[in-house]
Design a protein around this motif. Structure first.
Motif, PDB file in Angstrom:
ATOM      1  N   UNK A  72       3.210  47.372  52.481  1.00 29.25           N
ATOM      2  CA  UNK A  72       3.281  48.070  51.196  1.00 29.25           C
ATOM      3  C   UNK A  72       4.058  49.384  51.288  1.00 29.25           C
ATOM      4  N   UNK A  73       5.238  49.314  51.881  1.00 29.00           N
ATOM      5  CA  UNK A  73       6.144  50.457  51.792  1.00 29.00           C
ATOM      6  C   UNK A  73       6.523  50.656  50.319  1.00 29.00           C
ATOM      7  N   UNK A  74       6.911  51.872  49.972  1.00 25.46           N
ATOM      8  CA  UNK A  74       7.269  52.139  48.586  1.00 25.46           C
ATOM      9  C   UNK A  74       8.482  51.321  48.145  1.00 25.46           C
ATOM     10  N   UNK A  75       9.397  51.062  49.063  1.00 29.51           N
ATOM     11  CA  UNK A  75      10.545  50.196  48.775  1.00 29.51           C
ATOM     12  C   UNK A  75      10.877  49.374  50.003  1.00 29.51           C
ATOM     13  N   UNK A  76      10.809  48.063  49.870  1.00 27.47           N
ATOM     14  CA  UNK A  76      11.210  47.133  50.917  1.00 27.47           C
ATOM     15  C   UNK A  76      12.375  46.297  50.399  1.00 27.47           C
ATOM     16  N   UNK A  77      13.450  46.248  51.170  1.00 32.96           N
ATOM     17  CA  UNK A  77      14.611  45.432  50.816  1.00 32.96           C
ATOM     18  C   UNK A  77      14.849  44.397  51.905  1.00 32.96           C
ATOM     19  N   UNK A  78      14.960  43.142  51.495  1.00 28.86           N
ATOM     20  CA  UNK A  78      15.259  42.036  52.398  1.00 28.86           C
ATOM     21  C   UNK A  78      16.693  41.603  52.100  1.00 28.86           C
ATOM     22  N   UNK A  79      17.590  41.872  53.029  1.00 31.31           N
ATOM     23  CA  UNK A  79      19.000  41.560  52.793  1.00 31.31           C
ATOM     24  C   UNK A  79      19.345  40.170  53.301  1.00 31.31           C
ATOM     25  N   UNK A  80      19.941  39.380  52.428  1.00 31.92           N
ATOM     26  CA  UNK A  80      20.358  38.044  52.808  1.00 31.92           C
ATOM     27  C   UNK A  80      21.623  38.056  53.657  1.00 31.92           C
ATOM     28  N   UNK A  81      22.214  36.880  53.829  1.00 32.45           N
ATOM     29  CA  UNK A  81      23.459  36.727  54.585  1.00 32.45           C
ATOM     30  C   UNK A  81      24.451  35.995  53.699  1.00 32.45           C
ATOM     31  N   UNK A  82      25.621  36.592  53.475  1.00 32.24           N
ATOM     32  CA  UNK A  82      26.587  35.946  52.602  1.00 32.24           C
ATOM     33  C   UNK A  82      26.075  35.876  51.177  1.00 32.24           C
ATOM     34  N   UNK A  83      26.299  34.725  50.532  1.00 30.16           N
ATOM     35  CA  UNK A  83      25.865  34.545  49.153  1.00 30.16           C
ATOM     36  C   UNK A  83      24.505  33.879  49.047  1.00 30.16           C
ATOM     37  N   UNK A  84      24.159  33.480  47.839  1.00 29.21           N
ATOM     38  CA  UNK A  84      22.814  32.989  47.539  1.00 29.21           C
ATOM     39  C   UNK A  84      22.491  31.684  48.245  1.00 29.21           C
ATOM     40  N   UNK A  85      23.434  30.797  48.403  1.00 27.06           N
ATOM     41  CA  UNK A  85      23.152  29.456  48.928  1.00 27.06           C
ATOM     42  C   UNK A  85      23.516  29.300  50.411  1.00 27.06           C
ATOM     43  N   UNK A  86      23.508  30.359  51.161  1.00 27.19           N
ATOM     44  CA  UNK A  86      23.818  30.253  52.591  1.00 27.19           C
ATOM     45  C   UNK A  86      22.726  29.433  53.288  1.00 27.19           C
ATOM     46  N   UNK A  87      23.097  28.379  54.028  1.00 25.18           N
ATOM     47  CA  UNK A  87      22.086  27.532  54.673  1.00 25.18           C
ATOM     48  C   UNK A  87      21.406  28.230  55.854  1.00 25.18           C
ATOM     49  N   UNK A  88      20.131  27.877  56.041  1.00 20.16           N
ATOM     50  CA  UNK A  88      19.415  28.231  57.267  1.00 20.16           C
ATOM     51  C   UNK A  88      19.533  27.118  58.294  1.00 20.16           C
ATOM     52  N   UNK A  89      19.479  25.893  57.809  1.00 20.01           N
ATOM     53  CA  UNK A  89      19.562  24.708  58.650  1.00 20.01           C
ATOM     54  C   UNK A  89      20.027  23.558  57.762  1.00 20.01           C
ATOM     55  N   UNK A  90      19.900  22.341  58.209  1.00 18.93           N
ATOM     56  CA  UNK A  90      20.407  21.204  57.443  1.00 18.93           C
ATOM     57  C   UNK A  90      19.613  20.947  56.166  1.00 18.93           C
TER      58      UNK A  90
END
Length: 237
Positions: free
Chosen positions: A109-127
């Protein structure tokens, strides 16, 4: 407390600069912060192990301080799509494992937590899975960073459609002047730039949190501080 997923219209849209700028803005207001990078490729070998520049910049803006392994659990050397970098090193990045990593961090519960993705919205993690599934699993509102270059209006609108299709709320968007070849010094170019921003503002279903101009090269801390002056925080109470 507020946590957001930061995505971009494309690779190199300016996500890290926008995210660190927002975190720096929050720190100026006396808020606690946490910047996270679940998966990062394009990392350098150091005596402490692989380190990614974007993850290090997010770590620098986290208060109280967080260990690198907390900020960035999956780090790969090749500067390619994360699922391909993982495959080359014999690692499978699974959404279930990322969920287990993120859940206790959100509980801080930090006052602001940001989780930054990689590339665009549909970047795959795996197959089978993509990184957008992490935002969906935790119902994180999304901040979209729009790289202000040719084609960005369509990219931004399509990304907003995909975010909505995944059942998530767009909390705001940030414009980022990332293309070094663009110049808006001439009156005609400036008018076109403003018209593009007006089109984005009228068609994207969330407020603009600011526009980051082209900044002179500097340290990540200095650039984040400069970006902070251009940004507003999204619904932080």
């Amino acid at each position: 407390m507020p946590a957001y997923f930061v995505t971009g219209t494309d690779t190199d849209a300016g996500k890290t600069l926008a995210a660190t700028g927002l975190l720096a803005r929050a720190r100026r207001a006396g808020l606690t912060t946490l910047g996270l990078k679940p998966v990062a490729s394009g990392s350098e070998a150091t005596p402490e192990g692989l380190r990614n520049a974007d993850a290090l910049a997010l770590q620098d803006q986290s208060r109280p301080a967080a260990a690198y392994a907390t900020v960035n659990p999956y780090t790969f050397a090749p500067a390619i799509a994360p699922h391909l970098a993982a495959r080359r090193t014999g690692v499978e990045v699974r959404l279930a494992d990322l969920n287990d990593w993120l859940r206790p961090l959100l509980a801080l519960e930090r006052d602001l937590t940001l989780v930054e993705g990689a590339g665009g919205w549909r970047v795959p993690l795996n197959a089978r899975e993509d990184l957008a599934g992490l935002a969906a699993a935790h119902a994180l509102p999304v901040i979209l960073v729009v790289g202000l270059r040719l084609g960005c209006i369509s990219q931004a609108r399509l990304t907003c459609d995909a975010i909505a299709a995944d059942g998530l709320r767009l909390a705001g968007w940030i414009g980022s002047l990332v293309e070094p070849g663009l110049s808006f010094d001439a009156a005609a170019d400036d008018a076109l730039y403003r018209d593009n921003l007006a089109t984005l503002a009228s068609t994207l279903p969330a407020p603009c949190l600011g526009v980051i101009p082209r900044l002179p090269a500097g340290t990540p801390l200095a650039m984040a501080d400069s970006a902070a002056s251009c940004l507003e925080l999204p619904d932080v109470h």
